[in-house]
Design a protein around this motif. Structure first.
Motif, PDB file in Angstrom:
ATOM      1  N   TYR A  93      49.895 119.731   7.047  1.00  0.00           N
ATOM      2  CA  TYR A  93      51.178 119.641   7.131  1.00  0.00           C
ATOM      3  C   TYR A  93      51.798 118.478   6.282  1.00  0.00           C
ATOM      4  CZ  TYR A  93      55.434 118.646   9.803  1.00  0.00           C
ATOM      5  OH  TYR A  93      56.658 118.607  10.167  1.00  0.00           O
ATOM      6  N   LEU A  94      51.054 117.233   5.926  1.00  0.00           N
ATOM      7  CA  LEU A  94      51.588 116.241   5.197  1.00  0.00           C
ATOM      8  C   LEU A  94      51.274 116.475   3.934  1.00  0.00           C
ATOM      9  CD1 LEU A  94      50.738 113.194   7.252  1.00  0.00           C
ATOM     10  CD2 LEU A  94      52.833 114.736   7.303  1.00  0.00           C
ATOM     11  N   LEU A 129      49.124  99.991   7.650  1.00  0.00           N
ATOM     12  CA  LEU A 129      49.957 101.114   8.038  1.00  0.00           C
ATOM     13  C   LEU A 129      49.372 101.575   9.464  1.00  0.00           C
ATOM     14  CD1 LEU A 129      50.079 103.436   5.055  1.00  0.00           C
ATOM     15  CD2 LEU A 129      52.093 102.303   6.173  1.00  0.00           C
ATOM     16  N   GLU A 130      50.506 101.608  10.435  1.00  0.00           N
ATOM     17  CA  GLU A 130      50.292 102.224  11.653  1.00  0.00           C
ATOM     18  C   GLU A 130      50.218 103.905  11.492  1.00  0.00           C
ATOM     19  OE1 GLU A 130      53.227 100.508  14.045  1.00  0.00           O
ATOM     20  OE2 GLU A 130      52.231  98.525  13.947  1.00  0.00           O
ATOM     21  N   PRO A 131      49.473 104.464  12.343  1.00  0.00           N
ATOM     22  CA  PRO A 131      49.518 106.064  12.220  1.00  0.00           C
ATOM     23  C   PRO A 131      50.983 106.502  12.545  1.00  0.00           C
ATOM     24  CG  PRO A 131      47.480 105.299  13.535  1.00  0.00           C
ATOM     25  CD  PRO A 131      48.489 103.882  12.999  1.00  0.00           C
ATOM     26  N   ASP A 132      51.889 105.908  13.536  1.00  0.00           N
ATOM     27  CA  ASP A 132      53.122 106.397  13.643  1.00  0.00           C
ATOM     28  C   ASP A 132      53.965 106.409  12.209  1.00  0.00           C
ATOM     29  OD1 ASP A 132      52.671 106.531  16.096  1.00  0.00           O
ATOM     30  OD2 ASP A 132      53.829 105.003  16.974  1.00  0.00           O
ATOM     31  N   ARG A 133      53.663 105.646  11.307  1.00  0.00           N
ATOM     32  CA  ARG A 133      54.495 105.692  10.026  1.00  0.00           C
ATOM     33  C   ARG A 133      54.108 106.812   9.149  1.00  0.00           C
ATOM     34  NH1 ARG A 133      58.679 102.000  10.397  1.00  0.00           N
ATOM     35  NH2 ARG A 133      57.949 100.135  11.459  1.00  0.00           N
ATOM     36  N   LEU A 134      53.008 107.496   9.300  1.00  0.00           N
ATOM     37  CA  LEU A 134      52.678 108.551   8.332  1.00  0.00           C
ATOM     38  C   LEU A 134      53.762 109.544   8.156  1.00  0.00           C
ATOM     39  CD1 LEU A 134      48.766 109.304   9.416  1.00  0.00           C
ATOM     40  CD2 LEU A 134      49.667 108.549   7.228  1.00  0.00           C
ATOM     41  N   LEU A 135      54.349 109.793   9.429  1.00  0.00           N
ATOM     42  CA  LEU A 135      55.344 111.004   9.095  1.00  0.00           C
ATOM     43  C   LEU A 135      56.571 110.677   8.423  1.00  0.00           C
ATOM     44  CD1 LEU A 135      54.707 112.876  12.679  1.00  0.00           C
ATOM     45  CD2 LEU A 135      54.234 113.579  10.572  1.00  0.00           C
ATOM     46  N   ASP A 136      56.873 109.504   8.619  1.00  0.00           N
ATOM     47  CA  ASP A 136      58.046 108.610   7.616  1.00  0.00           C
ATOM     48  C   ASP A 136      57.625 108.703   6.353  1.00  0.00           C
ATOM     49  OD1 ASP A 136      59.998 108.789   9.592  1.00  0.00           O
ATOM     50  OD2 ASP A 136      59.113 106.867  10.377  1.00  0.00           O
ATOM     51  N   LEU A 137      56.634 108.252   6.068  1.00  0.00           N
ATOM     52  CA  LEU A 137      55.906 107.928   4.676  1.00  0.00           C
ATOM     53  C   LEU A 137      55.409 109.083   3.868  1.00  0.00           C
ATOM     54  CD1 LEU A 137      55.293 105.080   3.013  1.00  0.00           C
ATOM     55  CD2 LEU A 137      52.660 105.674   3.941  1.00  0.00           C
ATOM     56  N   ILE A 138      55.049 109.881   4.422  1.00  0.00           N
ATOM     57  CA  ILE A 138      54.431 111.168   3.668  1.00  0.00           C
ATOM     58  C   ILE A 138      55.121 112.528   4.050  1.00  0.00           C
ATOM     59  CG2 ILE A 138      52.543 112.605   3.041  1.00  0.00           C
ATOM     60  CD1 ILE A 138      50.769 110.200   3.542  1.00  0.00           C
ATOM     61  N   PRO A 139      55.786 113.309   3.093  1.00  0.00           N
ATOM     62  CA  PRO A 139      56.821 114.365   3.361  1.00  0.00           C
ATOM     63  C   PRO A 139      56.056 115.395   4.046  1.00  0.00           C
ATOM     64  CG  PRO A 139      56.498 114.084   1.033  1.00  0.00           C
ATOM     65  CD  PRO A 139      55.694 112.996   1.737  1.00  0.00           C
ATOM     66  N   GLU A 140      56.560 116.120   4.599  1.00  0.00           N
ATOM     67  CA  GLU A 140      55.822 117.673   4.910  1.00  0.00           C
ATOM     68  C   GLU A 140      55.858 118.639   3.560  1.00  0.00           C
ATOM     69  OE1 GLU A 140      57.206 121.840   7.395  1.00  0.00           O
ATOM     70  OE2 GLU A 140      58.326 119.930   7.545  1.00  0.00           O
ATOM     71  N   ILE A 141      54.615 119.512   3.888  1.00  0.00           N
ATOM     72  CA  ILE A 141      54.308 120.377   2.659  1.00  0.00           C
ATOM     73  C   ILE A 141      55.676 121.135   2.558  1.00  0.00           C
ATOM     74  CG2 ILE A 141      52.762 122.012   1.802  1.00  0.00           C
ATOM     75  CD1 ILE A 141      50.601 120.832   3.045  1.00  0.00           C
ATOM     76  N   GLN A 142      56.121 121.397   1.254  1.00  0.00           N
ATOM     77  CA  GLN A 142      57.227 122.160   1.273  1.00  0.00           C
ATOM     78  C   GLN A 142      56.955 123.797   0.757  1.00  0.00           C
ATOM     79  OE1 GLN A 142      60.522 121.577   1.472  1.00  0.00           O
ATOM     80  NE2 GLN A 142      59.806 119.602   2.271  1.00  0.00           N
ATOM     81  N   PRO A 143      57.507 124.652   1.282  1.00  0.00           N
ATOM     82  CA  PRO A 143      57.081 126.017   0.869  1.00  0.00           C
ATOM     83  C   PRO A 143      57.332 126.277  -0.248  1.00  0.00           C
ATOM     84  CG  PRO A 143      58.790 125.887   2.627  1.00  0.00           C
ATOM     85  CD  PRO A 143      58.681 124.608   2.130  1.00  0.00           C
ATOM     86  N   ARG A 144      56.539 127.106  -1.020  1.00  0.00           N
ATOM     87  CA  ARG A 144      56.567 127.654  -2.606  1.00  0.00           C
ATOM     88  C   ARG A 144      57.127 128.946  -2.659  1.00  0.00           C
ATOM     89  NH1 ARG A 144      54.276 122.742  -1.795  1.00  0.00           N
ATOM     90  NH2 ARG A 144      53.297 121.642  -3.382  1.00  0.00           N
TER      91      ARG A 144
END
Length: 547
Positions: A253-254, A318-333
């Protein structure tokens, strides 16, 4: 803050605007345009629109519904008279530049909205990338907001480390979740059911891979694959199941292999406790430090994981909660379809180059999607690939007598193979200009072109740039050589001309076509350019290009 984003850049910028609003203690929502009820615009007081332009001046997929609604002729002229807003466009001057942002701004004004600042037109071709425009535009925007809402100047802004994360991760007790992966698939869906969902980004179609074949010579440097999929029906895997293991979150996902944007460093700096690391992160975040950021991150294509390794003390904080703000979702190709259902019923083929290259960094850089696809082997067992189909940008003439000229060097020939298969099945003839490095190593679909030529349905002109010859020859040279043919097809027979390849090539082909008009038609350079513009407006000259 409403955004239209195709690759995630506009979304990232919108989230940056949202964080700036949070710091000023404003209530803010950041949403994709198609995730927002457009009817609510009439009751909004302040909106920032951030949108990119895709293809040849098209709106991104996640704002198409909003786009259609906004341009309804039935909307009253003053329906947005209570709205204060601003439009920030993200574009690339090698394409139709920021067409969506310009058109959106014009339409909002027509509907009575008040523009706080002139439309921002960020350019990915600038040395400092889009931030060269975004930074001063945001400064002007907030200055204007303070004039409208002077009470904000009396508010103590939040510190960066006081901003709450956008998401909260709840870790399940092992005793109540013995098998965290158990819900990773949803029940089977019958794709023959007339009520079945249409395959989409949120609900992709798990197509069975039939074959994965390398089509370049084993000695050739570039690995290019022809992938064959069965699209007759199967199950749909859930993309982000609940509960979800951290491993699945990071693996599927990330996008930990993505090159971080500036916002990544802003978020890291907000949690850094090491003075040395925080100072460096803040430098990368500042307008003056953008050239250094380019040299450190963008040019060598350093990944998010590699950056985290370079800032170990901050990463440890880094707290785990920050992961989704920090690293973007994998974009479709997106890949062009390289086959026709009329020739291969129930199947879909894709031609892709496996991305693998080196920079100054020790480890080679690899393309996430292309290398994953290349690694799949359907001969070792069933392989399912989540995919969906969306409408492409090329439009072909319905009249079988209209001449069609296709220019597609390298893997750019993929959509034209689909078009040629379709046209052949309908008894239509075509002209193809194909180019590659070597006749023996990367001449894709050679036998198919030969069969079409032998059947009298294809005129083929080739350019092999690296085969033994004094000067390199590209497709634009072949276009110039066939000036008489092209003048006859375009001017006398009102044919259509299509170009597909990386963005640098179409300009050279366009110049070659303009030369043909001047040489064979006896027109001036200005008249030839006007002819090309007229062809573009009527859809007789089309490009399908990418970075």
């Amino acid at each position: 803050v409403l955004f239209g984003s195709q690759t995630g850049t506009a979304q990232d910028t919108a989230q940056r605007v949202g964080r700036q609003a949070q710091r000023r203690r404003l209530k803010v929502r950041v949403l994709p345009l198609d995730g927002y009820n457009v009817a609510d615009l009439i009751s909004e007081s302040l909106v920032v629109f951030v949108c990119s332009t895709t293809g040849q001046g098209d709106a991104p997929d996640n704002m198409k519904n909003f786009w259609r609604f906004l341009f309804r002729k039935s909307l009253p002229a003053g329906s947005l008279s209570c709205l204060d807003c601003a439009v920030l466009g993200l574009g690339d001057s090698s394409y139709p530049f920021n067409f969506v942002a310009k058109k959106l701004q014009k339409r909002l004004v027509q509907l009575g909205a008040a523009m706080l600042v002139p439309v921002g037109l960020a350019d990915d071709q600038h040395d400092l990338r889009p931030d060269a425009v975004i930074d001063p535009w945001l400064q002007s925007f907030w200055e204007k907001v303070l004039v409208l809402y002077p009470v904000l100047s009396e508010v103590e802004p939040l510190r960066d480390d006081e901003l709450p994360p956008s998401y909260t991760l709840h870790f399940l007790d092992e005793k109540t979740d013995q098998n965290p992966e158990r819900t990773e698939t949803v029940p089977e869906r019958n794709w023959t059911d007339p009520d079945r969902p249409v395959p989409s980004e949120s609900s992709p179609y798990p197509a069975r891979m039939l074959s994965n074949r390398r089509v370049t010579d084993p000695t050739h440097f570039q690995d290019v694959r022809l992938l064959d999929f069965d699209i007759s029906g199967s199950n749909i895997p859930a993309r982000l199941p609940r509960p979800c293991s951290v491993r699945r979150l990071v693996e599927r996902y990330l996008d930990v292999a993505a090159v971080p944007r500036r916002s990544f460093f802003e978020l890291l700096a907000a949690v850094a406790t090491s003075d040395l690391e925080r100072d460096k992160l803040l430098e990368f975040c500042s307008p003056a430090g953008q050239d250094q950021l380019q040299a450190y991150c963008s040019r060598p294509r350093r990944t998010a994981l590699e950056v985290l390794a370079d800032f170990p003390l901050t990463t440890a904080e880094l707290e785990p909660d920050r992961l989704l703000d920090l690293i973007p979702e994998i974009q479709p190709r997106s890949f062009s379809i390289a086959s026709s259902l009329k020739v291969l019923p129930g199947r879909l083929q894709v031609l892709l180059a496996v991305v693998h290259y080196r920079t100054k960094l020790h480890r080679p850089r690899i393309g996430l999607c292309s290398n994953w696809l290349a690694s799949l082997d359907p001969e070792q067992g069933e392989v399912l690939v989540p995919l969906w189909v969306k409408r492409g940008g090329l439009r072909f003439p319905p009249d079988r007598d209209t001449p069609v000229v296709l220019v597609g060097p390298g893997t750019g020939v993929a959509p034209f193979r689909a078009a040629l298969q379709e046209r052949l099945s309908e008894g239509k003839t075509s002209v193809l200009f194909f180019g590659c490095r070597s006749e023996t190593k990367d001449f894709y679909f050679r036998s198919e072109w030969a069969a079409m030529t032998a059947a009298g349905k294809l005129q083929l002109f080739t350019a092999f740039s690296r085969d033994q010859q004094e000067e390199k020859v590209y497709v634009q040279h072949r276009v110039r050589e066939r000036a008489a043919l092209l003048w006859d097809l375009m001017s006398n027979k009102h044919g259509c001309f299509y170009i597909a390849n990386a963005k640098q090539m179409p300009a050279a082909v366009r110049d070659a076509l303009q030369f043909a008009f001047q040489q064979e038609g006896g027109v001036s350079a200005q008249e030839a350019e006007q002819m090309l513009v007229a062809m573009e407006k009527t859809g007789r000259l089309q490009n399908e290009t990418w970075s």
